[in-house]
Design a protein around this motif. Structure first.
Motif, mmCIF file in Angstrom:
data_model
loop_
_atom_site.group_PDB
_atom_site.id
_atom_site.type_symbol
_atom_site.label_atom_id
_atom_site.label_comp_id
_atom_site.label_asym_id
_atom_site.label_seq_id
_atom_site.Cartn_x
_atom_site.Cartn_y
_atom_site.Cartn_z
ATOM 1 N N ILE A 25 -4.417 9.067 -6.610
ATOM 2 C CA ILE A 25 -4.770 8.241 -7.771
ATOM 3 C C ILE A 25 -5.762 7.152 -7.392
ATOM 4 C CG2 ILE A 25 -3.872 6.573 -9.440
ATOM 5 C CD1 ILE A 25 -1.279 8.210 -9.502
ATOM 6 N N THR A 26 -5.464 6.417 -6.305
ATOM 7 C CA THR A 26 -6.336 5.295 -5.948
ATOM 8 C C THR A 26 -7.696 5.766 -5.439
ATOM 9 O OG1 THR A 26 -5.334 5.157 -3.720
ATOM 10 C CG2 THR A 26 -4.420 3.746 -5.457
ATOM 11 N N GLU A 77 -7.001 -9.545 -1.897
ATOM 12 C CA GLU A 77 -7.846 -9.551 -3.098
ATOM 13 C C GLU A 77 -7.137 -8.993 -4.322
ATOM 14 O OE1 GLU A 77 -12.316 -9.364 -1.188
ATOM 15 O OE2 GLU A 77 -11.600 -7.650 -2.320
ATOM 16 N N SER A 78 -6.267 -8.022 -4.145
ATOM 17 C CA SER A 78 -5.578 -7.420 -5.290
ATOM 18 C C SER A 78 -4.370 -6.643 -4.789
ATOM 19 C CB SER A 78 -6.514 -6.473 -6.050
ATOM 20 O OG SER A 78 -6.688 -5.262 -5.318
ATOM 21 N N VAL A 100 -1.578 -1.157 -0.775
ATOM 22 C CA VAL A 100 -1.506 0.288 -1.022
ATOM 23 C C VAL A 100 -2.415 1.034 -0.049
ATOM 24 C CG1 VAL A 100 -2.006 2.126 -2.676
ATOM 25 C CG2 VAL A 100 -0.873 0.027 -3.449
ATOM 26 N N VAL A 101 -3.657 0.574 0.068
ATOM 27 C CA VAL A 101 -4.614 1.234 0.957
ATOM 28 C C VAL A 101 -4.116 1.215 2.401
ATOM 29 C CG1 VAL A 101 -6.921 1.030 1.963
ATOM 30 C CG2 VAL A 101 -6.617 0.801 -0.508
ATOM 31 N N LEU A 150 -1.544 4.093 7.037
ATOM 32 C CA LEU A 150 -0.622 4.104 8.166
ATOM 33 C C LEU A 150 0.483 5.149 7.987
ATOM 34 C CD1 LEU A 150 -0.411 0.253 8.660
ATOM 35 C CD2 LEU A 150 -1.409 1.884 10.267
ATOM 36 N N TRP A 151 1.021 5.233 6.778
ATOM 37 C CA TRP A 151 2.117 6.177 6.522
ATOM 38 C C TRP A 151 1.666 7.614 6.780
ATOM 39 C CZ3 TRP A 151 7.114 4.785 4.766
ATOM 40 C CH2 TRP A 151 7.951 5.862 4.481
ATOM 41 N N LEU A 152 0.470 7.962 6.294
ATOM 42 C CA LEU A 152 -0.019 9.330 6.481
ATOM 43 C C LEU A 152 -0.309 9.639 7.945
ATOM 44 C CD1 LEU A 152 -2.357 9.735 3.370
ATOM 45 C CD2 LEU A 152 -0.052 10.650 3.701
#
Length: 252
Positions: free
Chosen positions: A58-59, A87-88, A93-94, A99-101
């Motif tokens: 999505i992102t 910043e947001s 999320v990014v 890191l998770w992947l």
């Protein structure tokens, strides 16, 4: 037992939650905070893994983002304190998705007020988040972060504390440095641009920096080292941010 041995024993015991977590029930929020994220029940890890992959799709579609020098983040097996400008809500999320992947265990510090929202507390705890009491000397969170770092987990912190819309409004707090110092963990700067004013297909860039080792600092005494790390850490974050702005003019 000597004071040194007692301190070592406390660190070892505090670095691991006690007891095995249950797959579907019976776990408290503290269980999720105090156990290695790799020991969380499999169903929860599978759920978060699915959410991470959905967020990636999505992102990436809405705001094409890219992490530069990602190898500095994902190829280091040590526990590190990751500090980043804010910043947001896209920023964590990014970073967490990246890191998770890459199978790098990462924890996110979030404001404790969000625990009043039960679904949010449930989700954050399973995603590796843990709360901090803002505006207080929250030593429980500091000790918890030390244990996470000593287990080899990364701890993601936003020293600015809140989203910053203008550079001149940024006020960094130094709590991250004491977490790193107690765990003898490096501090790694990360910067993001393009996320302040999210628009459809607006590009976002993230750049990782080299970890700052405690041995790199000029100061020798603990208090002086702490102050230097607080200063140098955010200087490196802002230097990375400014590099990105020079490399990608017009992105802010």
């Amino acid at each position: 037992m000597s004071e040194k041995d007692a301190a070592g024993r406390e660190a070892t015991e505090g670095a691991k939650g006690t007891g095995r977590m249950r797959a579907f029930a019976g776990n408290t929020l503290d269980d999720y905070y105090d156990h290695d994220i790799r020991e969380h029940p499999l169903p929860g890890r599978l759920l978060i893994g699915a959410i991470v992959r959905i967020l990636w799709v999505i992102t990436k579609f809405l705001w094409p983002w890219r992490v530069e020098r990602a190898e500095l983040l994902v190829n280091d097996a040590r526990g590190r304190v990751l500090i980043m400008n804010h910043e947001s809500m896209l920023d964590p999320v990014v970073t967490v998705v990246t890191l998770w992947l890459a199978h790098v265990p990462v924890r996110i510090v979030y404001k404790s007020e969000l625990d009043k929202i039960k679904p949010a507390a449930w989700l954050f705890s399973r995603a590796g988040g843990f709360p901090v009491e803002r505006g207080t000397a929250d030593m429980k969170t500091v000790r918890r972060a030390r244990a996470m770092l000593m287990r080899g987990e990364c701890v993601l912190i936003y020293p600015e504390g809140t989203r910053v819309r203008r550079d001149e409004d940024a006020q960094a707090h130094g709590g991250y440095a004491i977490m790193a110092q107690l765990a003898k963990a490096p501090v790694q700067p990360v910067a993001i641009i393009g996320a302040r004013h999210l628009r459809f297909r607006h590009r976002v860039y993230v750049r990782a920096g080299e970890p700052i080792e405690w041995s790199d600092l000029a100061a020798e005494k603990r208090k002086e080292q702490l102050a230097e790390m607080e200063r140098v850490g955010m200087e490196r974050v802002y230097a990375l941010r400014d590099e990105l702005r020079r490399d990608y003019p017009g992105v802010d």
